[in-house]
Enzyme design. Structure first.
Site, PDB file in Angstrom:
ATOM      1  N   GLY A  73     -12.395   7.005 -46.105  1.00  0.00           N
ATOM      2  CA  GLY A  73     -11.900   8.301 -45.645  1.00  0.00           C
ATOM      3  C   GLY A  73     -12.917   9.077 -44.831  1.00  0.00           C
ATOM      4  O   GLY A  73     -13.019  10.302 -44.948  1.00  0.00           O
ATOM      5  N   ASN A 126     -13.074   6.876 -32.532  1.00  0.00           N
ATOM      6  CA  ASN A 126     -12.259   6.350 -33.629  1.00  0.00           C
ATOM      7  C   ASN A 126     -10.958   7.147 -33.660  1.00  0.00           C
ATOM      8  O   ASN A 126     -10.875   8.204 -34.279  1.00  0.00           O
ATOM      9  CB  ASN A 126     -13.032   6.462 -34.944  1.00  0.00           C
ATOM     10  CG  ASN A 126     -12.243   5.907 -36.116  1.00  0.00           C
ATOM     11  OD1 ASN A 126     -11.085   5.487 -35.961  1.00  0.00           O
ATOM     12  ND2 ASN A 126     -12.847   5.915 -37.285  1.00  0.00           N
ATOM     13  N   CYS A 129      -8.402   5.811 -37.690  1.00  0.00           N
ATOM     14  CA  CYS A 129      -8.674   5.614 -39.114  1.00  0.00           C
ATOM     15  C   CYS A 129      -7.400   5.850 -39.921  1.00  0.00           C
ATOM     16  O   CYS A 129      -6.784   6.908 -39.814  1.00  0.00           O
ATOM     17  CB  CYS A 129      -9.765   6.558 -39.600  1.00  0.00           C
ATOM     18  SG  CYS A 129     -10.016   6.441 -41.383  1.00  0.00           S
ATOM     19  N   ASN A 191      -8.512  -1.764 -35.387  1.00  0.00           N
ATOM     20  CA  ASN A 191      -8.959  -1.106 -36.614  1.00  0.00           C
ATOM     21  C   ASN A 191      -8.236  -1.773 -37.788  1.00  0.00           C
ATOM     22  O   ASN A 191      -7.477  -2.714 -37.603  1.00  0.00           O
ATOM     23  CB  ASN A 191      -8.649   0.402 -36.539  1.00  0.00           C
ATOM     24  CG  ASN A 191      -9.626   1.210 -37.399  1.00  0.00           C
ATOM     25  OD1 ASN A 191      -9.966   0.824 -38.516  1.00  0.00           O
ATOM     26  ND2 ASN A 191     -10.064   2.347 -36.888  1.00  0.00           N
ATOM     27  N   GLY A 216     -11.081  -8.050 -42.850  1.00  0.00           N
ATOM     28  CA  GLY A 216     -11.428  -9.379 -43.364  1.00  0.00           C
ATOM     29  C   GLY A 216     -10.501 -10.457 -42.841  1.00  0.00           C
ATOM     30  O   GLY A 216      -9.587 -10.203 -42.046  1.00  0.00           O
ATOM     31  N   GLY A 244     -11.802  -7.764 -36.000  1.00  0.00           N
ATOM     32  CA  GLY A 244     -10.806  -7.988 -37.050  1.00  0.00           C
ATOM     33  C   GLY A 244     -10.930  -9.367 -37.652  1.00  0.00           C
ATOM     34  O   GLY A 244     -10.563 -10.349 -37.041  1.00  0.00           O
ATOM     35  N   GLY A 245     -11.519  -9.429 -38.837  1.00  0.00           N
ATOM     36  CA  GLY A 245     -11.471 -10.648 -39.630  1.00  0.00           C
ATOM     37  C   GLY A 245     -12.391 -11.773 -39.224  1.00  0.00           C
ATOM     38  O   GLY A 245     -12.195 -12.911 -39.662  1.00  0.00           O
TER      39      GLY A 245
END
Lengths: 306, 283
Positions: A73, A126, A129, A191, A216, A244-245
């Site tokens: 957060g 950003n 989020c 994101n 992940g 991403g991942g």
């Protein structure tokens, strides 16, 4: 063979960038990760003032899908405090990208005004989020708001502006178009994905904030798809940073082939020895390049678009 | 090498099978963990989840036959919520996380702490007592008063059996020597000839005092201290909210136990800690 790459006007010693929100709370962790062999680092997202973030549990691993869910957060000390950390990084010649956020345009402007004099590599906005009530995804899912914020920030700073996109939209191209029209220098995709984990014994969501974002290995195919779509739409017009991942060197190659000029890595570095992970990534990229007689990273970028 | 004995997972729900008042404002718990787990190493910690309330790091006091012992002192909403739990209730466990104490051979083991710090030191003591090498073990425990001494009977009993030497002190003199355990420690070091290792856990300001004392004596060949009393989110090296400057070490995976050489490099030691925002606060 060279690992150097460029994202617009920015030259990086290799395409590995530490993503925002991971190991980015202090100059010291960022410096440590850069020195372990990354091309650049992105700070934790910094807002106008100190923010406690969401209650714990706010991060835990989902072993079965090699992923992590979080709802930190945007806990951060505020730009006035974090400025010192950025100054130390710049002083120590660490290529630093500052991730910034605000709940609205005015807050974005405040943070940018407060940091624009620093010789930063780029600002990463950003706009995406998923773990806060105001701002965050709400901003990043509205093309008009994205356009207005990027345009406003473009008028404040001449530093490169990167825009981090949320995958939690119907059409990422609309949002990306708005960011490009607003004057951004690169797109960062993606994101985290909106997610939740419920404990079936306690019978409640585990995260303190209940809802969170997934990162992940599980999200890699989604990131690849979005980067592919963005490259197909924009081509050479705007550089893309794929995120991403990524958990193996092969994943980095995949992102480059999809159209990324560089990649960001986060979740995979949440281990006891991140230095080793970074070395493995580099070794694997070099091995692939050797096997495929590739001299430069740029030869790979967008290579899957045939 | 840090090899986690439990895979890094979401919280595993364990059932409280025993609860007792360890000392004033502090309760001991035995928690049954429903999956097969290898032993915890002394100094490691868990992330304890009180469903719907909070999650925080807690030291491991013992672990045998899949039953975990922890000690929880009343310090805030999260710890109070645990203290209000009863036998049969479920709590979440993540871990075991972090690097353990690494006691060398052929030294005197000087174990010093106070308050919640006694928890990992209890497991360290058990570990040393089980080793084949029979070396001197000295426990230096301090508290404000007798009713705040953790594991008093347990240590006293081992002292009576001559398995270790229990040096106990209270600020008000209600039990043992009157004063701080650091004074006891220094008295001991002045008299002792044997090479020693100091192990410490508890409030960081106390550890700083211990560190400064230890540095004065050449016979102190190492000091290993627990930094687990810091704000943490992930517990496995991802978030860096527990990181210390200027080394960039994460308490949760690069620690929580650091040796004297490492501690020397941590400028934050005894000076600053991070709070939830990531800001540094004076200790």
């Amino acid at each position: 063979m060279e690992l150097e790459t460029t994202v617009g006007s920015i030259k990086l010693r290799n395409p590995l960038i530490l993503s925002s929100g991971i190991l980015g709370t202090s100059y010291s962790t960022l410096q440590r990760i850069y020195e372990a062999g990354m091309g650049a680092v992105v700070t934790k997202s910094i807002g106008p003032r100190a923010r406690k973030g969401n209650p714990n549990p706010s991060i835990f691993a989902l072993q079965e899908i090699k992923s992590v869910i979080n709802s930190v957060g945007l806990a951060n000390p505020g730009y006035k405090v974090f400025r010192e950390d950025i100054e130390k990084l710049i002083e120590n010649k660490i290529p630093t990208i500052a991730s910034v956020f605000g709940e609205n345009e005015t807050e974005f402007v405040e943070v940018l005004e407060g940091l624009k004099d620093l010789h930063i590599l780029a600002f990463e906005l950003n706009l995406s989020c998923p773990n806060i009530e105001k701002g965050g995804t709400q901003i990043g899912t509205n093309p008009e708001t994205v356009f207005n914020i990027v345009k406003k920030i473009r008028s404040i700073t001449s530093s490169p502006i990167w825009v981090k996109l949320t995958p939690n939209v119907n059409n990422i191209i609309d949002i990306a178009e708005a960011a490009v029209k607003g004057g951004c220098d690169a797109l960062v995709a993606i994101n985290t994905l909106k997610a939740m984990v419920i404990d079936i014994d306690a019978q409640i969501p585990i995260l303190g904030y209940k809802r969170g974002g997934l990162s992940g290995a599980a999200i890699k195919p989604i990131g690849i798809r979005y980067v592919y779509d963005l490259f197909e739409n924009f081509g050479e017009k705007i550089p893309i940073v794929g995120v991403g991942g990524i958990s193996r060197g092969e994943d980095i190659i995949e992102y480059l082939l999809a159209g990324a000029n560089a990649v960001q890595i986060g979740t995979a570095l949440g281990v006891a020895y991140p230095e080793n992970m970074i070395k493995f990534f580099q070794m694997r990229i070099k091995k692939y390049m050797k096997e495929h007689t590739i001299e430069k990273i740029s030869e790979l970028v967008g290579g899957a678009h045939k | 090498m840090t090899k986690q004995t439990l895979p890094n997972t979401k919280p595993i729900m364990g059932r409280i099978i025993k609860k007792w008042e360890e000392c004033e404002d502090t309760f001991g718990f035995l928690i049954d963990i429903p999956v097969k787990v290898k032993g915890a190493k002394p100094g490691q910690f868990i992330m304890l989840w009180i469903p719907g309330v909070d999650e925080y790091p807690i030291g491991i006091a013992d672990f045998e036959n899949n039953v975990l012992e922890i000690g929880v002192s009343k310090m805030g909403v999260g710890t109070e919520a645990m203290i209000n739990k009863n036998i049969g209730d479920l709590v979440g466990i993540r871990g075991f996380y972090g690097k353990p104490f690494q006691p060398p051979n052929k030294v005197n083991h000087l174990i010093i702490g106070g308050g919640f710090g006694m928890t990992p030191l209890k497991l360290l003591t058990t570990y040393l007592l089980l080793r084949e090498e029979k070396e001197e073990i000295h426990i230096f425990e301090g508290a404000r008063s007798k009713n705040r001494l953790m594991y008093l009977d347990w240590f006293q009993n081992l002292h009576d059996q001559k398995k270790l030497v229990f040096h106990v002190s209270t600020d008000d003199g209600s039990y043992g020597y009157k004063g701080f355990p650091t004074v006891d420690l220094e008295d001991f070091l002045q008299k002792s000839e044997t090479p020693s290792v100091i192990y410490a856990a508890g409030p960081e300001r106390m550890m700083k005092v211990i560190f400064d004392i230890g540095k004065k004596y050449q016979k102190v060949i190492d000091m290993q201290m627990s930094f687990a009393d810091r704000y943490m989110r992930c517990g496995f090296g991802l978030c860096s909210y527990c990181a210390v400057d200027p080394t960039g070490w994460r308490i949760c995976v690069d620690g929580p136990i650091f040796n004297a050489k490492q501690i020397e490099q941590i400028e934050d030691f005894g000076n600053y800690r991070r709070i939830e925002t990531g800001e540094k606060q004076r200790i």
